[in-house]
Each structure stands twice: as C-alpha cells, then as structure tokens.
Design a protein around this motif. Structure first.
Motif, PDB file in Angstrom:
ATOM      1  N   GLN A  63      38.809  64.003 -42.877  1.00  0.00           N
ATOM      2  CA  GLN A  63      39.935  64.025 -41.953  1.00  0.00           C
ATOM      3  C   GLN A  63      39.420  63.759 -40.545  1.00  0.00           C
ATOM      4  O   GLN A  63      38.279  64.040 -40.236  1.00  0.00           O
ATOM      5  CB  GLN A  63      40.660  65.382 -42.001  1.00  0.00           C
ATOM      6  CG  GLN A  63      39.806  66.548 -41.547  1.00  0.00           C
ATOM      7  CD  GLN A  63      39.553  67.555 -42.650  1.00  0.00           C
ATOM      8  OE1 GLN A  63      39.925  67.333 -43.779  1.00  0.00           O
ATOM      9  NE2 GLN A  63      38.901  68.639 -42.324  1.00  0.00           N
ATOM     10  N   PHE A  64      40.274  63.216 -39.744  1.00  0.00           N
ATOM     11  CA  PHE A  64      39.914  62.967 -38.349  1.00  0.00           C
ATOM     12  C   PHE A  64      40.091  64.272 -37.579  1.00  0.00           C
ATOM     13  O   PHE A  64      41.144  64.889 -37.612  1.00  0.00           O
ATOM     14  CB  PHE A  64      40.792  61.875 -37.741  1.00  0.00           C
ATOM     15  CG  PHE A  64      40.494  61.665 -36.289  1.00  0.00           C
ATOM     16  CD1 PHE A  64      39.324  61.015 -35.893  1.00  0.00           C
ATOM     17  CD2 PHE A  64      41.346  62.139 -35.311  1.00  0.00           C
ATOM     18  CE1 PHE A  64      39.031  60.842 -34.547  1.00  0.00           C
ATOM     19  CE2 PHE A  64      41.060  61.977 -33.966  1.00  0.00           C
ATOM     20  CZ  PHE A  64      39.901  61.323 -33.583  1.00  0.00           C
ATOM     21  N   VAL A  65      39.028  64.677 -36.931  1.00  0.00           N
ATOM     22  CA  VAL A  65      39.055  65.898 -36.131  1.00  0.00           C
ATOM     23  C   VAL A  65      38.679  65.515 -34.703  1.00  0.00           C
ATOM     24  O   VAL A  65      37.576  65.036 -34.457  1.00  0.00           O
ATOM     25  CB  VAL A  65      38.045  66.940 -36.691  1.00  0.00           C
ATOM     26  CG1 VAL A  65      38.087  68.211 -35.874  1.00  0.00           C
ATOM     27  CG2 VAL A  65      38.326  67.225 -38.151  1.00  0.00           C
ATOM     28  N   THR A  73      30.444  70.200 -37.163  1.00  0.00           N
ATOM     29  CA  THR A  73      30.374  71.220 -38.213  1.00  0.00           C
ATOM     30  C   THR A  73      30.695  70.603 -39.567  1.00  0.00           C
ATOM     31  O   THR A  73      29.986  70.846 -40.557  1.00  0.00           O
ATOM     32  CB  THR A  73      31.347  72.378 -37.903  1.00  0.00           C
ATOM     33  OG1 THR A  73      30.973  72.966 -36.660  1.00  0.00           O
ATOM     34  CG2 THR A  73      31.336  73.426 -39.005  1.00  0.00           C
ATOM     35  N   ILE A  74      31.744  69.805 -39.614  1.00  0.00           N
ATOM     36  CA  ILE A  74      32.136  69.152 -40.873  1.00  0.00           C
ATOM     37  C   ILE A  74      31.037  68.215 -41.354  1.00  0.00           C
ATOM     38  O   ILE A  74      30.679  68.187 -42.537  1.00  0.00           O
ATOM     39  CB  ILE A  74      33.474  68.403 -40.705  1.00  0.00           C
ATOM     40  CG1 ILE A  74      34.611  69.415 -40.535  1.00  0.00           C
ATOM     41  CG2 ILE A  74      33.742  67.475 -41.890  1.00  0.00           C
ATOM     42  CD1 ILE A  74      35.945  68.812 -40.136  1.00  0.00           C
ATOM     43  N   GLU A  75      30.443  67.448 -40.431  1.00  0.00           N
ATOM     44  CA  GLU A  75      29.371  66.531 -40.804  1.00  0.00           C
ATOM     45  C   GLU A  75      28.154  67.285 -41.321  1.00  0.00           C
ATOM     46  O   GLU A  75      27.504  66.864 -42.279  1.00  0.00           O
ATOM     47  CB  GLU A  75      28.993  65.637 -39.617  1.00  0.00           C
ATOM     48  CG  GLU A  75      30.050  64.593 -39.319  1.00  0.00           C
ATOM     49  CD  GLU A  75      29.752  63.783 -38.057  1.00  0.00           C
ATOM     50  OE1 GLU A  75      28.636  63.912 -37.505  1.00  0.00           O
ATOM     51  OE2 GLU A  75      30.632  63.021 -37.643  1.00  0.00           O
ATOM     52  N   GLU A  76      27.840  68.424 -40.710  1.00  0.00           N
ATOM     53  CA  GLU A  76      26.708  69.233 -41.157  1.00  0.00           C
ATOM     54  C   GLU A  76      26.981  69.807 -42.545  1.00  0.00           C
ATOM     55  O   GLU A  76      26.096  69.842 -43.405  1.00  0.00           O
ATOM     56  CB  GLU A  76      26.417  70.357 -40.163  1.00  0.00           C
ATOM     57  CG  GLU A  76      25.193  71.171 -40.494  1.00  0.00           C
ATOM     58  CD  GLU A  76      23.906  70.368 -40.569  1.00  0.00           C
ATOM     59  OE1 GLU A  76      23.055  70.718 -41.401  1.00  0.00           O
ATOM     60  OE2 GLU A  76      23.757  69.402 -39.807  1.00  0.00           O
ATOM     61  N   GLU A  77      28.210  70.250 -42.793  1.00  0.00           N
ATOM     62  CA  GLU A  77      28.578  70.757 -44.117  1.00  0.00           C
ATOM     63  C   GLU A  77      28.445  69.660 -45.178  1.00  0.00           C
ATOM     64  O   GLU A  77      27.961  69.905 -46.277  1.00  0.00           O
ATOM     65  CB  GLU A  77      30.001  71.312 -44.101  1.00  0.00           C
ATOM     66  CG  GLU A  77      30.131  72.627 -43.349  1.00  0.00           C
ATOM     67  CD  GLU A  77      31.573  73.073 -43.155  1.00  0.00           C
ATOM     68  OE1 GLU A  77      32.512  72.307 -43.506  1.00  0.00           O
ATOM     69  OE2 GLU A  77      31.764  74.180 -42.638  1.00  0.00           O
ATOM     70  N   HIS A  78      28.876  68.448 -44.815  1.00  0.00           N
ATOM     71  CA  HIS A  78      28.756  67.323 -45.751  1.00  0.00           C
ATOM     72  C   HIS A  78      27.285  67.011 -46.023  1.00  0.00           C
ATOM     73  O   HIS A  78      26.908  66.759 -47.172  1.00  0.00           O
ATOM     74  CB  HIS A  78      29.462  66.087 -45.216  1.00  0.00           C
ATOM     75  CG  HIS A  78      30.956  66.158 -45.320  1.00  0.00           C
ATOM     76  ND1 HIS A  78      31.782  65.225 -44.750  1.00  0.00           N
ATOM     77  CD2 HIS A  78      31.783  67.049 -45.932  1.00  0.00           C
ATOM     78  CE1 HIS A  78      33.046  65.540 -44.997  1.00  0.00           C
ATOM     79  NE2 HIS A  78      33.063  66.641 -45.706  1.00  0.00           N
ATOM     80  N   ALA A  79      26.461  67.031 -44.996  1.00  0.00           N
ATOM     81  CA  ALA A  79      25.037  66.737 -45.164  1.00  0.00           C
ATOM     82  C   ALA A  79      24.377  67.782 -46.072  1.00  0.00           C
ATOM     83  O   ALA A  79      23.580  67.439 -46.955  1.00  0.00           O
ATOM     84  CB  ALA A  79      24.341  66.690 -43.809  1.00  0.00           C
ATOM     85  N   LEU A  80      24.731  69.050 -45.876  1.00  0.00           N
ATOM     86  CA  LEU A  80      24.188  70.118 -46.713  1.00  0.00           C
ATOM     87  C   LEU A  80      24.623  69.941 -48.164  1.00  0.00           C
ATOM     88  O   LEU A  80      23.824  70.084 -49.100  1.00  0.00           O
ATOM     89  CB  LEU A  80      24.637  71.485 -46.183  1.00  0.00           C
ATOM     90  CG  LEU A  80      24.191  72.700 -46.979  1.00  0.00           C
ATOM     91  CD1 LEU A  80      22.679  72.797 -47.009  1.00  0.00           C
ATOM     92  CD2 LEU A  80      24.788  73.961 -46.387  1.00  0.00           C
TER      93      LEU A  80
END
Length: 147
Positions: A63-65, A73-80
């Motif tokens: 989603q666009f934030v 935060t979303i990108e870090e969660e995806h990377a993890l």
C-alpha cells in the motif's frame, strides 16, 4: 499407513515420539520409524510452502503510505520476512533431500561414516545427514582450516 510394531502387531497410526524413543535399537529405521519421519518432514514441507504463499500475498498487498517513517517500517518488515523465507527455502531443499533419502533407504545414517545418526538427533533436526560426532568434526575442521 499400516506399520508393524516390534511386537509384530499392525497399527493404523503413526508412532508418537515417546513410542519412537522406546523402541529397541534393532528397530532403527524400520517401516514405522521411517513413516514417522516421512510424516514429520512432509508436515514441515507443507508449513514452509504455506509460509511462502503467505509472504507472496503480503508483498502483493503493498500500500502507498505517505509517511516516510511508516514506509520505512513496512519496508523493513518486508525485508525481514524475505530473509526468513530465504532461510526456509534452504531448509525446504534439505527437507526434500531427506524425503528422497527415506525413499532410497539411506535416511537416518551418517553420510560420512554410515553409522546411525540417532533418534534424538533426528527428532531435534529431521534433516540431519551427519551423526553428532561427524558434525562436530566437520565444525572443528571449518574452525581450524576455514573449509
């Protein structure tokens, strides 16, 4: 799957861990034990594949934030999540190799020495291909020589 216990009785269910550990050494990697580990490995395989599907769906729902902190935060969660799936991808290969070893009758035996790996070790790590002693020797060589 119908398996035979050491007493020769047929059973229509898989062994429990307790029953597995109570079996005699002469029963090592008999049909009942192989069925137990095949089931455990197949469950692990399905869990890994299910997690991969979930990750794929989560990544599709980007989603666009507008807030940069939230986006980070979303990108870090995806990377993890992707790192976790990468580890699981490697585990999946080991699980599938272990299932092939069951089919070939080589499961449960050390690939270096041919000795039994042991039920306790296989319960802890069903994809183990080395006995504890062989694994320790390999790790010591890697530590000393950087193999």
């Amino acid at each position: 799957m119908v398996t035979k216990t050491s007493s020769g009785k047929n059973q229509d269910r898989l062994l429990t861990e307790k029953e597995l550990l109570a079996m005699s050494e002469s029963d090592y990697m008999d049909d009942a034990q192989l069925a137990f580990f095949r089931d455990r490995l197949q469950q692990l395989e399905q869990e890994i594949l299910s997690n991969a599907d979930t990750t794929t769906e989560n990544l599709r729902e980007t989603q666009f934030v507008p807030d940069p902190a939230d986006r980070a935060t979303i990108e870090e969660e995806h990377a993890l999540e992707l790192r976790t799936r990468d580890r699981e991808r490697k585990l999946l290969k080991k699980v599938q190799q272990s299932l092939k070893l069951i089919d070939s009758g080589e499961y449960g035996y050390c690939e270096e020495t041919g000795e039994p790996i042991g039920l306790k070790r296989l319960l802890a790590r069903p994809t183990a291909t080395l006995s504890l002693e062989a694994q320790e020797r390999r790790e010591m060589r890697q530590k000393l020589y950087g193999d």
